[in-house]
Design an enzyme around this catalytic site. Sequence first.
Site, PDB file in Angstrom:
ATOM      1  CE1 TYR A  93      -9.085   9.748 -10.211  1.00 19.28           C
ATOM      2  CE2 TYR A  93     -10.028  11.067 -11.898  1.00 19.28           C
ATOM      3  CZ  TYR A  93      -9.000  10.229 -11.634  1.00 19.28           C
ATOM      4  OH  TYR A  93      -8.029   9.829 -12.396  1.00 19.28           O
TER       5      TYR A  93
ATOM      6  N   GLY B  94     -23.177  15.780 -10.591  1.00 15.71           N
ATOM      7  CA  GLY B  94     -22.075  16.886 -10.778  1.00 15.71           C
ATOM      8  C   GLY B  94     -21.293  16.473 -11.899  1.00 15.71           C
TER       9      GLY B  94
ATOM     10  CB  THR C 281      -6.944  12.984 -14.147  1.00 16.63           C
ATOM     11  OG1 THR C 281      -8.032  13.310 -14.950  1.00 16.63           O
ATOM     12  CG2 THR C 281      -7.291  13.533 -12.926  1.00 16.63           C
ATOM     13  CG  ASP C 282      -8.619  15.466 -18.746  1.00 13.10           C
ATOM     14  OD1 ASP C 282      -8.950  14.580 -18.015  1.00 13.10           O
ATOM     15  OD2 ASP C 282      -8.963  15.492 -20.146  1.00 13.10           O
TER      16      ASP C 282
ATOM     17  CE  LYS D  91      -4.268  11.408  -9.993  1.00 19.83           C
ATOM     18  NZ  LYS D  91      -3.452  10.521 -10.030  1.00 19.83           N
TER      19      LYS D  91
ATOM     20  CE  LYS E  98     -11.998   4.603 -14.325  1.00 13.75           C
ATOM     21  NZ  LYS E  98     -10.800   3.804 -14.078  1.00 13.75           N
TER      22      LYS E  98
ATOM     23  CE1 TYR F  90     -24.440   2.349 -14.707  1.00 11.73           C
ATOM     24  CE2 TYR F  90     -23.053   0.387 -13.707  1.00 11.73           C
ATOM     25  CZ  TYR F  90     -22.964   1.549 -14.410  1.00 11.73           C
ATOM     26  OH  TYR F  90     -21.769   1.906 -14.879  1.00 11.73           O
TER      27      TYR F  90
ATOM     28  CG  ASP G  14      -2.036   0.942   1.360  1.00  7.80           C
ATOM     29  OD1 ASP G  14      -1.985   2.121   0.755  1.00  7.80           O
ATOM     30  OD2 ASP G  14      -3.020   0.416   1.939  1.00  7.80           O
ATOM     31  CB  ILE G  15       1.139   4.435  -1.636  1.00  6.01           C
ATOM     32  CG1 ILE G  15      -0.359   4.761  -1.975  1.00  6.01           C
ATOM     33  CG2 ILE G  15       1.645   4.005  -3.079  1.00  6.01           C
ATOM     34  CD1 ILE G  15      -0.701   5.907  -3.186  1.00  6.01           C
TER      35      ILE G  15
HETATM   36  P1  NAD Z   1      -6.548   1.682 -12.243  1.00  6.94           P
HETATM   37  O1  NAD Z   1      -7.799   1.857 -11.183  1.00  6.94           O
HETATM   38  O2  NAD Z   1      -6.951   0.832 -13.099  1.00  6.94           O
HETATM   39  O3  NAD Z   1      -5.429   1.089 -11.350  1.00  6.94           O
HETATM   40  C1  NAD Z   1      -5.050   1.698 -10.099  1.00  6.94           C
HETATM   41  C2  NAD Z   1      -4.149   0.663  -9.618  1.00  6.94           C
HETATM   42  O4  NAD Z   1      -3.684   1.275  -8.389  1.00  6.94           O
HETATM   43  C3  NAD Z   1      -4.215  -0.625  -9.234  1.00  6.94           C
HETATM   44  O5  NAD Z   1      -3.502  -1.561  -9.616  1.00  6.94           O
HETATM   45  C4  NAD Z   1      -4.725  -0.684  -7.788  1.00  6.94           C
HETATM   46  O6  NAD Z   1      -4.384  -1.917  -7.338  1.00  6.94           O
HETATM   47  C5  NAD Z   1      -3.512   0.222  -7.385  1.00  6.94           C
HETATM   48  N1  NAD Z   1      -3.840   1.035  -6.030  1.00  6.94           N
HETATM   49  C6  NAD Z   1      -5.056   1.363  -5.484  1.00  6.94           C
HETATM   50  N2  NAD Z   1      -4.904   2.021  -4.315  1.00  6.94           N
HETATM   51  C7  NAD Z   1      -3.401   1.462  -4.006  1.00  6.94           C
HETATM   52  C8  NAD Z   1      -2.807   1.764  -2.738  1.00  6.94           C
HETATM   53  N3  NAD Z   1      -3.284   2.611  -1.782  1.00  6.94           N
HETATM   54  N4  NAD Z   1      -1.518   1.478  -2.915  1.00  6.94           N
HETATM   55  C9  NAD Z   1      -0.906   0.870  -3.874  1.00  6.94           C
HETATM   56  N5  NAD Z   1      -1.730   0.468  -4.878  1.00  6.94           N
HETATM   57  C10 NAD Z   1      -2.726   1.138  -5.215  1.00  6.94           C
HETATM   58  O7  NAD Z   1      -6.162   2.979 -12.653  1.00  6.94           O
HETATM   59  P2  NAD Z   1      -5.563   3.689 -13.979  1.00  6.94           P
HETATM   60  O8  NAD Z   1      -6.871   4.188 -14.937  1.00  6.94           O
HETATM   61  O9  NAD Z   1      -4.779   2.900 -14.547  1.00  6.94           O
HETATM   62  O10 NAD Z   1      -5.067   5.113 -13.690  1.00  6.94           O
HETATM   63  C11 NAD Z   1      -3.813   5.307 -13.078  1.00  6.94           C
HETATM   64  C12 NAD Z   1      -3.446   6.568 -12.950  1.00  6.94           C
HETATM   65  O11 NAD Z   1      -3.629   7.348 -14.002  1.00  6.94           O
HETATM   66  C13 NAD Z   1      -4.125   7.042 -11.681  1.00  6.94           C
HETATM   67  O12 NAD Z   1      -3.429   7.803 -11.026  1.00  6.94           O
HETATM   68  C14 NAD Z   1      -5.042   7.966 -12.395  1.00  6.94           C
HETATM   69  O13 NAD Z   1      -5.615   9.005 -11.729  1.00  6.94           O
HETATM   70  C15 NAD Z   1      -4.227   8.444 -13.595  1.00  6.94           C
HETATM   71  N6  NAD Z   1      -5.122   8.590 -14.857  1.00  6.94           N
HETATM   72  C16 NAD Z   1      -6.059   7.814 -15.468  1.00  6.94           C
HETATM   73  C17 NAD Z   1      -6.641   7.899 -16.530  1.00  6.94           C
HETATM   74  C18 NAD Z   1      -7.950   7.030 -17.104  1.00  6.94           C
HETATM   75  O14 NAD Z   1      -8.319   7.353 -18.398  1.00  6.94           O
HETATM   76  N7  NAD Z   1      -7.873   5.903 -16.761  1.00  6.94           N
HETATM   77  C19 NAD Z   1      -6.621   9.145 -17.074  1.00  6.94           C
HETATM   78  C20 NAD Z   1      -5.616  10.069 -16.740  1.00  6.94           C
HETATM   79  C21 NAD Z   1      -5.057   9.782 -15.537  1.00  6.94           C
HETATM   80  P1  TYD Z   2     -15.928   7.298 -17.351  1.00  8.50           P
HETATM   81  O1  TYD Z   2     -15.170   5.876 -18.231  1.00  8.50           O
HETATM   82  O2  TYD Z   2     -16.271   6.772 -15.866  1.00  8.50           O
HETATM   83  O3  TYD Z   2     -14.646   8.282 -17.168  1.00  8.50           O
HETATM   84  P2  TYD Z   2     -14.615   9.545 -16.660  1.00  8.50           P
HETATM   85  O4  TYD Z   2     -16.028   9.868 -16.009  1.00  8.50           O
HETATM   86  O5  TYD Z   2     -13.309   9.834 -15.727  1.00  8.50           O
HETATM   87  O6  TYD Z   2     -14.535  10.615 -17.884  1.00  8.50           O
HETATM   88  O7  TYD Z   2     -17.070   7.556 -18.109  1.00  8.50           O
HETATM   89  C1  TYD Z   2     -16.690   8.351 -19.406  1.00  8.50           C
HETATM   90  C2  TYD Z   2     -18.088   9.122 -19.670  1.00  8.50           C
HETATM   91  O8  TYD Z   2     -19.061   8.108 -20.088  1.00  8.50           O
HETATM   92  C3  TYD Z   2     -18.689  10.117 -18.900  1.00  8.50           C
HETATM   93  O9  TYD Z   2     -19.428  11.334 -19.392  1.00  8.50           O
HETATM   94  C4  TYD Z   2     -19.595   9.190 -18.240  1.00  8.50           C
HETATM   95  C5  TYD Z   2     -20.404   8.473 -19.215  1.00  8.50           C
HETATM   96  N1  TYD Z   2     -20.738   7.124 -18.609  1.00  8.50           N
HETATM   97  C6  TYD Z   2     -22.191   6.542 -18.895  1.00  8.50           C
HETATM   98  O10 TYD Z   2     -22.784   7.398 -19.642  1.00  8.50           O
HETATM   99  N2  TYD Z   2     -22.375   5.488 -18.652  1.00  8.50           N
HETATM  100  C7  TYD Z   2     -21.435   4.408 -17.891  1.00  8.50           C
HETATM  101  O11 TYD Z   2     -22.039   3.395 -17.332  1.00  8.50           O
HETATM  102  C8  TYD Z   2     -20.199   5.055 -17.310  1.00  8.50           C
HETATM  103  C9  TYD Z   2     -19.313   4.128 -16.815  1.00  8.50           C
HETATM  104  C10 TYD Z   2     -19.987   6.199 -17.948  1.00  8.50           C
END
Ligand code: NAD
Ligand code: TYD
Length: 351
Positions: free
Chosen positions: A157, A290, A132-133, A161, A196, A348, A62-63
């Site tokens: 979230y 939101g 993240t953006d 970040k 996602k 859901y 864990d971090i």
């Molecule tokens: P993810 O949820 O798929 O993976 C997160 C990983 O972190 C997992 O392997 C989990 O086990 C580990 N983790 C969670 N809590 C932890 C803890 N307390 N200690 C150690 N490990 C822990 O996430 P992702 O989508 O791969 O995102 C990775 C990073 O990129 C994140 O920081 C996220 O904010 C950032 N990010 C994601 C996206 C996206 O579209 N998914 C876009 C921009 C930035």
């Molecule tokens: P998501 O993949 O959760 O990424 P983020 O919210 O971080 O952008 O969602 C992408 C977009 O899709 C967001 O506008 C929310 C929408 N969404 C749905 O309409 N239905 C769903 O079941 C999910 C998970 C997301």
Amino acid sequence: MSTKSILITGGAGFIGSHVVRLFVNKYSDYQIVNYDKLTYAGNLENLVDVADKSNYTFVKGDILDEQLLDEVFEKHEIDAVIHLAAESHVDRSITNPNAFIETNVMGTATLMNVARKHWKDFNGKLFYHVSTDEVYGSLGKEGYFTETTPYDPRSPYSASKASSDHLVRAYHHTYDLPVVISNCSNNYGANQFPEKLIPLFIHNIKENKSLPVYGKGDNVRDWLWVNDHADAIDVIFHSGKVGETYNIGGNNEWQNIELIKKLCEIMDEKLGRAAGSSEKLITYVKDRQGHDKRYAIDASKLKNDLGWEPSIDFAEGLEKTVDWYLQNEAWLKNVTSGAYQKYYQEQYQNR
Ligand code: NAD
Ligand code: TYD
């Protein structure tokens, strides 16, 4: 940069696993230590192809666990961190914000404290924070997020970040910790947990389950292929300027409903179903609380300063992604069994 021993946190997750694979395969002289708690989102199956490589080590941790981090920094003589570990899903942050504050804020601070403690001098060291953006808030119809857009996070979230980004910059300013930050748009690709949008809908179409579109489906996201994000991280890690921020984006905006229709079309074709059958699964549900309207990144700094650009277009990336999920049924089945069912129902049932 002479860095040789790199701690990658969250390396068992979606983006982290692509970053780990890239670094392990591309830099055989680097030692890569993947430090991951293996939450519901962490999955070592994502990394079976590199598990036996001599320059790769996995540590389950864990971090927030300072003692274990101390041991890892000591034992592996860590001189750079690429920090991806986080709670990452907006919907989960709405139902359980504390987990986001603990991991994303406290976890990032703990990690930096440990780095400061062990890095006697900062020469050749780097703390790279992957962000993240969503920290910039929500756009109207026009405009783009740049590196100077004021922070305006609007979900638990994105607020967590944003807090961690601020802490990273504060540690740079106060202690001279050598840091770099990147803020990236929505990723898609192989190994993304099916909560996602894109992997969830691929899974649901395959299972003939409804496709829950939040609100009117008119929210806009800028989608980037995860392997392109990993490449950008590689470029920034090696050539980015200490103390700088780089935005990473796909220049690829889609309204959710348009993206979903495109996905339905590809799935019909791949599954040999009649044209239009997947679209019938679309169900408009109550909007996310939101819900940010539009995200769009201006990634020109990264292009102009470091020469990075996305490598593939969305049609190709989406098709590759669908192929991966259809070819990796066992992976999808494993991650959607057990606790996933409960999550899905809770998420859901009231929509
Ligand atoms: P993810 O949820 O798929 O993976 C997160 C990983 O972190 C997992 O392997 C989990 O086990 C580990 N983790 C969670 N809590 C932890 C803890 N307390 N200690 C150690 N490990 C822990 O996430 P992702 O989508 O791969 O995102 C990775 C990073 O990129 C994140 O920081 C996220 O904010 C950032 N990010 C994601 C996206 C996206 O579209 N998914 C876009 C921009 C930035
Ligand atoms: P998501 O993949 O959760 O990424 P983020 O919210 O971080 O952008 O969602 C992408 C977009 O899709 C967001 O506008 C929310 C929408 N969404 C749905 O309409 N239905 C769903 O079941 C999910 C998970 C997301």
